[in-house]
Write a protein that holds these residues in place. Structure first.
Motif, PDB file in Angstrom:
ATOM      1  N   GLU A  30       0.987  -1.253  -0.049  1.00 57.58           N
ATOM      2  CA  GLU A  30      -0.056  -0.049  -0.057  1.00 57.58           C
ATOM      3  C   GLU A  30       0.836   1.259   0.122  1.00 57.58           C
ATOM      4  N   ASN A  31       1.961   1.159   0.939  1.00 58.98           N
ATOM      5  CA  ASN A  31       2.813   2.342   0.592  1.00 58.98           C
ATOM      6  C   ASN A  31       3.498   2.560  -0.764  1.00 58.98           C
ATOM      7  N   ASP A  32       3.665   1.468  -1.683  1.00 60.58           N
ATOM      8  CA  ASP A  32       4.006   1.959  -3.004  1.00 60.58           C
ATOM      9  C   ASP A  32       2.852   2.529  -4.106  1.00 60.58           C
ATOM     10  N   ALA A  33       1.734   2.519  -3.504  1.00 62.87           N
ATOM     11  CA  ALA A  33       0.580   2.784  -4.502  1.00 62.87           C
ATOM     12  C   ALA A  33       1.005   4.196  -5.102  1.00 62.87           C
ATOM     13  N   GLU A  34       0.897   5.231  -4.312  1.00 67.61           N
ATOM     14  CA  GLU A  34       0.888   6.362  -4.738  1.00 67.61           C
ATOM     15  C   GLU A  34       2.208   6.599  -5.708  1.00 67.61           C
ATOM     16  N   PRO A  35       3.327   6.240  -5.477  1.00 66.72           N
ATOM     17  CA  PRO A  35       4.552   6.632  -6.568  1.00 66.72           C
ATOM     18  C   PRO A  35       4.156   5.705  -7.573  1.00 66.72           C
ATOM     19  N   ILE A  36       3.414   4.490  -7.798  1.00 65.27           N
ATOM     20  CA  ILE A  36       3.230   3.709  -9.172  1.00 65.27           C
ATOM     21  C   ILE A  36       2.319   4.411  -9.877  1.00 65.27           C
ATOM     22  N   ILE A  37       1.299   4.948  -9.055  1.00 64.28           N
ATOM     23  CA  ILE A  37       0.203   5.805  -9.828  1.00 64.28           C
ATOM     24  C   ILE A  37       0.866   6.808 -10.494  1.00 64.28           C
ATOM     25  N   ALA A  38       1.623   7.602  -9.748  1.00 64.22           N
ATOM     26  CA  ALA A  38       2.224   8.910 -10.293  1.00 64.22           C
ATOM     27  C   ALA A  38       3.034   8.491 -11.541  1.00 64.22           C
ATOM     28  N   PHE A  39       3.609   7.466 -11.633  1.00 71.11           N
ATOM     29  CA  PHE A  39       4.645   6.975 -12.803  1.00 71.11           C
ATOM     30  C   PHE A  39       3.924   6.512 -13.874  1.00 71.11           C
ATOM     31  N   ILE A  40       2.783   5.550 -13.526  1.00 72.56           N
ATOM     32  CA  ILE A  40       2.115   4.938 -14.611  1.00 72.56           C
ATOM     33  C   ILE A  40       0.937   5.636 -15.235  1.00 72.56           C
ATOM     34  N   GLY A  41       0.061   6.070 -14.473  1.00 70.29           N
ATOM     35  CA  GLY A  41      -1.065   6.775 -14.668  1.00 70.29           C
ATOM     36  C   GLY A  41      -2.339   6.623 -13.809  1.00 70.29           C
ATOM     37  N   PRO A  42      -3.622   7.220 -13.932  1.00 68.04           N
ATOM     38  CA  PRO A  42      -4.375   7.374 -12.899  1.00 68.04           C
ATOM     39  C   PRO A  42      -5.221   6.149 -12.668  1.00 68.04           C
ATOM     40  N   GLU A  43      -6.052   5.842 -11.608  1.00 71.91           N
ATOM     41  CA  GLU A  43      -6.746   4.741 -11.471  1.00 71.91           C
ATOM     42  C   GLU A  43      -8.015   4.950 -12.271  1.00 71.91           C
ATOM     43  N   VAL A  44      -8.511   4.093 -12.558  1.00 72.79           N
ATOM     44  CA  VAL A  44      -9.655   3.951 -13.401  1.00 72.79           C
ATOM     45  C   VAL A  44     -10.697   2.700 -13.311  1.00 72.79           C
ATOM     46  N   GLU A  45     -11.831   2.463 -13.783  1.00 73.36           N
ATOM     47  CA  GLU A  45     -12.661   1.480 -13.683  1.00 73.36           C
ATOM     48  C   GLU A  45     -12.701   0.462 -14.892  1.00 73.36           C
ATOM     49  N   VAL A  46     -12.493  -0.852 -14.782  1.00 72.44           N
ATOM     50  CA  VAL A  46     -12.021  -1.723 -15.769  1.00 72.44           C
ATOM     51  C   VAL A  46     -13.244  -2.690 -15.813  1.00 72.44           C
ATOM     52  N   ASP A  47     -13.819  -3.087 -17.090  1.00 73.85           N
ATOM     53  CA  ASP A  47     -14.497  -4.057 -17.002  1.00 73.85           C
ATOM     54  C   ASP A  47     -13.877  -5.295 -17.745  1.00 73.85           C
ATOM     55  N   TRP A  48     -13.350  -6.162 -16.680  1.00 75.07           N
ATOM     56  CA  TRP A  48     -12.483  -7.052 -17.273  1.00 75.07           C
ATOM     57  C   TRP A  48     -13.293  -8.453 -17.934  1.00 75.07           C
ATOM     58  N   LYS A  49     -14.711  -8.266 -17.810  1.00 80.04           N
ATOM     59  CA  LYS A  49     -15.355  -9.336 -18.680  1.00 80.04           C
ATOM     60  C   LYS A  49     -15.139  -9.247 -20.046  1.00 80.04           C
ATOM     61  N   LYS A  50     -14.979  -8.167 -20.799  1.00 83.66           N
ATOM     62  CA  LYS A  50     -14.615  -8.207 -22.130  1.00 83.66           C
ATOM     63  C   LYS A  50     -13.148  -8.613 -22.362  1.00 83.66           C
ATOM     64  N   GLN A  51     -12.942  -9.796 -22.430  1.00 82.14           N
ATOM     65  CA  GLN A  51     -11.720 -10.376 -22.955  1.00 82.14           C
ATOM     66  C   GLN A  51     -11.733 -11.498 -23.710  1.00 82.14           C
ATOM     67  N   ASP A  52     -10.630 -11.778 -24.287  1.00 77.73           N
ATOM     68  CA  ASP A  52     -10.685 -13.036 -25.326  1.00 77.73           C
ATOM     69  C   ASP A  52     -10.758 -14.452 -24.376  1.00 77.73           C
ATOM     70  N   GLU A  53      -9.947 -14.564 -23.361  1.00 80.72           N
ATOM     71  CA  GLU A  53     -10.039 -15.810 -22.934  1.00 80.72           C
ATOM     72  C   GLU A  53     -10.164 -15.576 -21.287  1.00 80.72           C
ATOM     73  N   PRO A  54     -10.963 -16.676 -20.781  1.00 81.67           N
ATOM     74  CA  PRO A  54     -11.439 -16.541 -19.351  1.00 81.67           C
ATOM     75  C   PRO A  54     -10.408 -16.412 -18.493  1.00 81.67           C
ATOM     76  N   MET A  55     -10.341 -15.147 -17.847  1.00 85.69           N
ATOM     77  CA  MET A  55      -9.273 -14.998 -16.667  1.00 85.69           C
ATOM     78  C   MET A  55     -10.040 -15.265 -15.228  1.00 85.69           C
ATOM     79  N   VAL A  56      -9.258 -16.166 -14.545  1.00 85.18           N
ATOM     80  CA  VAL A  56      -9.865 -16.595 -13.194  1.00 85.18           C
ATOM     81  C   VAL A  56      -8.722 -16.073 -12.117  1.00 85.18           C
ATOM     82  N   SER A  57      -9.119 -15.913 -10.750  1.00 88.00           N
ATOM     83  CA  SER A  57      -8.358 -15.634  -9.743  1.00 88.00           C
ATOM     84  C   SER A  57      -8.628 -16.751  -8.816  1.00 88.00           C
ATOM     85  N   LYS A  58      -7.791 -17.798  -8.391  1.00 87.14           N
ATOM     86  CA  LYS A  58      -8.057 -18.829  -7.456  1.00 87.14           C
ATOM     87  C   LYS A  58      -7.111 -18.802  -6.296  1.00 87.14           C
ATOM     88  N   ARG A  59      -7.508 -19.082  -5.075  1.00 90.05           N
ATOM     89  CA  ARG A  59      -6.295 -19.648  -4.099  1.00 90.05           C
ATOM     90  C   ARG A  59      -6.108 -20.861  -4.076  1.00 90.05           C
TER      91      ARG A  59
END
Length: 562
Positions: free
Chosen positions: A275-304
């Motif tokens: 979390e303490n690295d978030a601000e410099p990463i945003i400043a270097f790469i670009g702003p936070e946005v909302e993204v709809d990841w459902k529009k994608q070529d192949e299913p992406m999953v998150s799994k524990r």
């Protein structure tokens, strides 16, 4: 009815021995659940049940009692060592050093007060008074492993003949020891004029400041023109900060990035970082946005995924090459209930849960490699436990000659297995030893060892308990034990607050951990909504347990053997 009488009186029969331990343990456990003023003695009441059984003649041969006592102690301290091992050395980091120094001072003060009481209140010419005071000391600080270590050392000093039954002193001091720890902790609040509401507020403020160590998730849009056609590896090198990019949305297509993946203006990224690295990463790469990841070529999953394959034990995330070999990214690790950021240098351990993001078929392939078998994880690693006990017994039997001590110092069956268990728990993965046991399995083995030890000690002490305590110096053991408990806590607790400005709830946990007293921790948790008491407890508990056991043997061998 002769068969029933014989069952209770034939001390050499297996049925009688099993019945003895079953009755003592069952009665002790049930009575230990009774609460008076919200406080119970817990499993330690098995000791009192054993004393009662020994007093009425319900006993067994000394050899059998001694074997089960020692075996129970070994099992108990070894499982404690495995539990505290992973966090033992980490407990000295940051504020933990000062907390452990205060804890050590408290332990030394306990010993000093014990000797002061011994010289003031007891006949020093009686050879058995000092050993009884050692038992009183460990009852006063509610530390059963220390009692076991002292008892073992006494047997070597007295050559197994007429060994003082120090469990009597322990039993006298223990009840007021539990109450004294809690009472002295409450007294510190009034001595230092502490407001619980202000302490809670301080914890909330510290929690907000320290939240930067937790994994942080964000969606970013690449707007920095410098990043056009740069690789993720180059961004890592330039920023010099750890982060994981798990998905890139480029021109309507979603890919699982690798280190050599290129970035372009307008790309949308899913990034995980501290979390303490978030601000410099945003400043270097670009702003936070909302993204709809459902529009994608192949299913992406998150799994524990659960790490259960022994061959993975000890390998770092960098060595596993998740991104380049499997086409997935690991965003965080959950270990013993804590979320850890997935840095390349972090070593995996059996029992870890890793969060994997990527195409479904790739994620399933990683699950197969990691094991991901709850059934396998639930099976106890018996071999590691007994290999560790073998090494611990050998290590504990090494004689260490010290000038001034009549017999060589040995860590014994308490200290040896404890140290080896701590080392195995911390470094066992480097030798491909799977040290993971479920919390329930660890608790079960530990409790079995503890009740066997307490029952054996109680039954052995019961025969002379009436003469030693009721008709002897029992009242002295009670009030000297109370002094041993209260005086050091008041001194160290007040210094921790006024001199070092520790939060009161942290002090409560530190005091409970130094006395290895779960009821005191339970009380601290009941008056605090945060985990500060538990953190204070766990920070000092490993070193305190080691010092309690080690100093028990030093006191007995150096002073009782003179």
């Amino acid at each position: 009815m002769d068969w029933l009488i014989n069952l209770f009186t034939t001390t050499d029969s297996v049925a009688h021995i099993v019945l003895l331990y079953a009755v003592v343990i069952a009665v002790g456990v049930y009575l230990g659940k009774i609460k008076i003023g919200g406080i119970s003695l817990g499993v330690t009441f098995v000791l009192f049940a054993g004393i009662a059984a020994g007093h009425v003649g319900f006993t067994a041969s000394v050899n059998i009692l001694s074997f089960l006592q020692d075996f129970g102690l070994i099992l108990f301290v070894f499982m404690i060592g495995l539990q505290v091992g992973p966090g033992f050395f980490e407990s000295f980091k940051r504020g933990g050093i000062m907390l452990n120094m205060l804890s050590t001072a408290l332990i030394l003060l306990n010993i000093l007060v014990m000797f002061a009481c011994y010289f003031i209140f007891f006949d020093t010419s009686d050879v058995k008074n000092l050993p009884m005071m050692v038992g009183t000391l460990y009852g006063a600080v509610t530390n059963t492993p220390g009692l076991g270590a002292a008892n073992e050392a006494l047997e070597s000093v007295f050559a197994h003949q007429n060994v003082p039954q120090i469990a009597s002193g322990y039993a006298c001091a223990y009840p007021l020891g539990v109450l004294g720890i809690i009472g002295a902790t409450i007294a510190i609040k009034y001595i230092c004029r502490i407001s619980l509401d202000k302490e809670e507020k301080q914890l909330n403020e510290e929690e907000e400041e320290n939240s930067n160590v937790k994994p942080h998730f964000m969606h970013l849009k690449v707007t920095n023109s410098y990043l056009e056609d740069r690789t993720i590896a180059q961004v890592h090198e330039f920023l010099n900060r750890d982060f994981v990019c798990t998905r890139i949305l480029h021109e309507g297509h979603v890919i699982t990035p690798k280190g050599e993946s290129h970035l372009h203006i307008g790309d949308l990224l899913f990034v995980v970082c501290a979390e303490n690295d978030a601000e410099p990463i945003i400043a270097f790469i670009g702003p936070e946005v909302e993204v709809d990841w459902k529009k994608q070529d192949e299913p992406m999953v998150s799994k524990r995924i659960l790490v259960t394959r022994p061959s993975i034990n000890g390998k770092t995330l960098g060595q596993m090459h998740f991104s380049s070999v499997y086409g997935v990214n690991v965003t965080r690790i959950t270990r013993q209930g804590m979320d850890l950021f997935a840095s390349p240098s972090l070593a995996l351990q059996v029992g870890d849960r890793i969060m994997v993001v990527g195409p479904e078929n790739s994620v399933m392939r990683v699950a197969s490699v990691m094991g991901n078998s709850i059934k396998r994880l639930e099976a106890p690693n018996i071999a590691t436990i007994f290999v560790g006990i073998i090494i611990g017994i050998l290590f504990g039997s090494l004689p260490i000659a010290i000038s001034g001590i009549p017999v060589p110092l040995k860590l014994g069956i308490a200290g040896g297995p404890l140290i080896i268990a701590i080392l195995i728990g911390r470094y066992g993965y480097k030798f491909h030893l799977v040290t993971y046991t479920t919390t329930s399995a660890n608790m079960m083995l530990r409790e079995i060892g503890l009740v066997l030890f307490l029952a054996s000690v109680g039954v052995k002490a019961g025969n002379g308990f009436w003469d030693t305590v009721v008709q002897g110096d029992g009242i002295k053991y009670v009030y000297t034990g109370f002094l041993i408990t209260v005086i050091p806590i008041l001194i160290v607790g007040t210094i921790a607050r006024l001199k070092f400005k520790f939060n009161y709830f942290t002090i409560m946990g530190m005091l409970a951990g130094t006395c290895t007293d779960p009821p005191a921790l339970a009380y601290a948790n009941s008056v605090c909504s945060k985990d500060a008491p538990a953190i204070g407890y766990s920070t000092v508990y490993p070193l305190s347990m080691f010092l309690r056991i080690f100093t028990a043997q030093i006191i007995v061998l150096f002073f009782c053997g003179m």
